[in-house]
Design an enzyme around this catalytic site. Structure first.
Site, mmCIF file in Angstrom:
data_model
loop_
_atom_site.group_PDB
_atom_site.id
_atom_site.type_symbol
_atom_site.label_atom_id
_atom_site.label_comp_id
_atom_site.label_asym_id
_atom_site.label_seq_id
_atom_site.Cartn_x
_atom_site.Cartn_y
_atom_site.Cartn_z
ATOM 1 N N SER A 140 3.479 10.868 18.082
ATOM 2 C CA SER A 140 3.662 11.733 16.908
ATOM 3 C C SER A 140 2.717 12.916 17.046
ATOM 4 O O SER A 140 1.623 12.771 17.616
ATOM 5 C CB SER A 140 3.323 10.973 15.616
ATOM 6 O OG SER A 140 3.173 11.879 14.532
ATOM 7 N N TYR A 153 -2.846 5.835 11.335
ATOM 8 C CA TYR A 153 -1.554 6.138 11.959
ATOM 9 C C TYR A 153 -1.744 7.175 13.063
ATOM 10 O O TYR A 153 -1.262 7.005 14.182
ATOM 11 C CB TYR A 153 -0.571 6.647 10.903
ATOM 12 C CG TYR A 153 0.773 7.057 11.478
ATOM 13 C CD1 TYR A 153 1.707 6.099 11.817
ATOM 14 C CD2 TYR A 153 1.083 8.404 11.692
ATOM 15 C CE1 TYR A 153 2.938 6.467 12.364
ATOM 16 C CE2 TYR A 153 2.298 8.779 12.236
ATOM 17 C CZ TYR A 153 3.222 7.810 12.568
ATOM 18 O OH TYR A 153 4.432 8.178 13.113
HETATM 19 N N1 NAP Z 1 10.152 9.924 11.103
HETATM 20 C C1 NAP Z 1 9.083 10.665 11.382
HETATM 21 O O1 NAP Z 1 8.765 11.638 10.684
HETATM 22 C C2 NAP Z 1 8.265 10.341 12.597
HETATM 23 C C3 NAP Z 1 7.368 11.328 13.058
HETATM 24 C C4 NAP Z 1 6.594 11.052 14.175
HETATM 25 C C5 NAP Z 1 6.726 9.834 14.824
HETATM 26 N N2 NAP Z 1 7.607 8.892 14.359
HETATM 27 C C6 NAP Z 1 7.669 7.615 15.078
HETATM 28 O O2 NAP Z 1 8.999 7.339 15.437
HETATM 29 C C7 NAP Z 1 9.178 5.932 15.586
HETATM 30 C C8 NAP Z 1 10.423 5.514 14.826
HETATM 31 O O3 NAP Z 1 10.194 5.779 13.462
HETATM 32 P P1 NAP Z 1 11.345 6.152 12.436
HETATM 33 O O4 NAP Z 1 10.949 7.417 11.794
HETATM 34 O O5 NAP Z 1 12.684 6.021 13.047
HETATM 35 O O6 NAP Z 1 11.071 4.989 11.360
HETATM 36 P P2 NAP Z 1 12.039 4.006 10.579
HETATM 37 O O7 NAP Z 1 13.280 4.703 10.186
HETATM 38 O O8 NAP Z 1 11.182 3.384 9.526
HETATM 39 O O9 NAP Z 1 12.390 2.925 11.697
HETATM 40 C C9 NAP Z 1 11.404 2.107 12.244
HETATM 41 C C10 NAP Z 1 12.063 1.070 13.124
HETATM 42 O O10 NAP Z 1 11.050 0.167 13.580
HETATM 43 C C11 NAP Z 1 11.420 -1.150 13.235
HETATM 44 N N3 NAP Z 1 10.250 -1.954 12.925
HETATM 45 C C12 NAP Z 1 9.324 -1.730 11.940
HETATM 46 N N4 NAP Z 1 8.433 -2.724 11.927
HETATM 47 C C13 NAP Z 1 8.778 -3.590 12.910
HETATM 48 C C14 NAP Z 1 8.256 -4.812 13.380
HETATM 49 N N5 NAP Z 1 7.181 -5.380 12.824
HETATM 50 N N6 NAP Z 1 8.878 -5.433 14.417
HETATM 51 C C15 NAP Z 1 9.978 -4.887 14.982
HETATM 52 N N7 NAP Z 1 10.523 -3.732 14.579
HETATM 53 C C16 NAP Z 1 9.936 -3.102 13.549
HETATM 54 C C17 NAP Z 1 12.341 -1.017 12.035
HETATM 55 O O11 NAP Z 1 13.287 -2.060 11.964
HETATM 56 P P3 NAP Z 1 13.200 -3.394 11.060
HETATM 57 O O12 NAP Z 1 12.660 -2.998 9.721
HETATM 58 O O13 NAP Z 1 14.615 -3.870 11.081
HETATM 59 O O14 NAP Z 1 12.277 -4.291 11.832
HETATM 60 C C18 NAP Z 1 13.093 0.251 12.383
HETATM 61 O O15 NAP Z 1 14.172 -0.040 13.239
HETATM 62 C C19 NAP Z 1 7.889 5.295 15.062
HETATM 63 O O16 NAP Z 1 7.091 4.929 16.154
HETATM 64 C C20 NAP Z 1 7.250 6.416 14.260
HETATM 65 O O17 NAP Z 1 5.859 6.276 14.182
HETATM 66 C C21 NAP Z 1 8.378 9.126 13.274
#
Ligand code: NAP
Length: 263
Positions: A140, A153
């Site tokens: 990120s 984070y």
């Molecule tokens: N969205 C943003 O603004 C942003 C910005 C920078 C970086 N990121 C990074 O991008 C990545 C994906 O995030 P996202 O934005 O797509 O978030 P999201 O929509 O909340 O999705 C997160 C995913 O991780 C899974 N997950 C969460 N806890 C878990 C656990 N304990 N075991 C296994 N799976 C788990 C969730 O599935 P379940 O709940 O089904 O387990 C879901 O599929 C993350 O690493 C996040 O830090 C996101």
């Protein structure tokens, strides 16, 4: 290994991981989807298999649970069909460091740091032996910005960036590609899950645009891909400034400002 290796994607039930699943299925790759919500993954798997004619397997795992994590590590270490790991599962936390507490902080590190590093460690020896494979780690921009009020984070994402840069050097020469992707604010559930309103933010990227840009970086074999950054010379300059310090770290004496003050 076949021309199109299978892709294991963590956090594939929604958000960035689900879009990676969509795009790799479109490219004709078989998939292994990993997350906790089995029903959501099964629905996505059925849709992708029907649309693209690829095999999509779903594996329920809580990556903060050591037994669940060990199953995925074993799979990555042993299943030679898997040639790409998308280390995407991650979460954020509501509140400030003082409010979060040791339990939540530890759990976040279990997911964002420990699981990600262990999965990479499980697959890297096989990829290195095979002289191929790719590991994509989702970091990120907050890993570069401790000023932005997401201390733990951001620190987990600084780890992901640093790990990826190190692995790029260690594994690159063995034929393994390692990419760090640094999204900024992207419209997914991560915001609501950590008690924040994404609609209150400016400049939020749509998740499809984020993943499509990250995949351009992947196809170009970039080490660090920052989809929202307009001028990539800024990243190059930042990296060069960091490395310019390196030669100055090799000193047998503390710097004058400390040495003189200690006398
Ligand atoms: N969205 C943003 O603004 C942003 C910005 C920078 C970086 N990121 C990074 O991008 C990545 C994906 O995030 P996202 O934005 O797509 O978030 P999201 O929509 O909340 O999705 C997160 C995913 O991780 C899974 N997950 C969460 N806890 C878990 C656990 N304990 N075991 C296994 N799976 C788990 C969730 O599935 P379940 O709940 O089904 O387990 C879901 O599929 C993350 O690493 C996040 O830090 C996101």
């Amino acid at each position: 290994m076949s021309a199109r290796p299978a892709v294991l994607i963590t956090g594939a039930s929604t958000g960035i991981g689900a879009v990676y699943a969509d795009r790799f299925a479109q490219r004709g790759h078989d998939l292994v989807l990993v997350a906790r919500d089995l029903a959501r993954m099964e629905e996505l798997a059925a849709w992708l298999a029907a649309r693209d004619g690829v095999k999509v397997e779903v594996v329920r795992a809580d990556l903060t649970d050591r037994a669940d994590l060990a199953r995925i590590e074993k799979r990555l270490a042993e299943d030679e069909r898997i040639g790409v790991l998308i280390n995407n599962a991650g979460a954020s936390l509501p509140g400030t460091f003082v409010e979060q507490g040791a339990e939540a902080v530890g759990k976040l590190i279990d997911l964002n740091v420990t699981a990600l590093a262990r999965l990479a460690a499980a697959v890297a020896p096989r990829f290195a032996r095979e002289g191929s494979g790719a590991i994509v780690n989702i970091a990120s921009v907050l890993g570069l910005l401790p000023e932005y009020g997401a201390s733990v984070y951001g620190a987990t994402k600084a780890f992901v960036l640093s790990l990826s840069q190190g692995l790029h050097i260690e594994l690159g020469e063995r034929g393994v590609y390692v990419q760090a992707v640094l999204p900024a604010a992207t419209r997914t559930e991560i915001w609501a899950r950590s008690g924040k309103d994404v609609n209150a933010l400016q400049g939020v990227m749509e998740v499809g645009d984020l993943v499509d840009a990250a995949l351009v970086g992947y196809d170009r074999r970039e080490t660090v891909t920052i989809p929202p950054l307009p001028d990539d010379r800024q990243w190059a300059d930042f990296d060069a400034a960091r490395l310019a310090m390196a030669a100055n770290f090799t000193q047998s004496q503390p710097a004058g400002r400390y040495r003189d003050a200690a006398r």
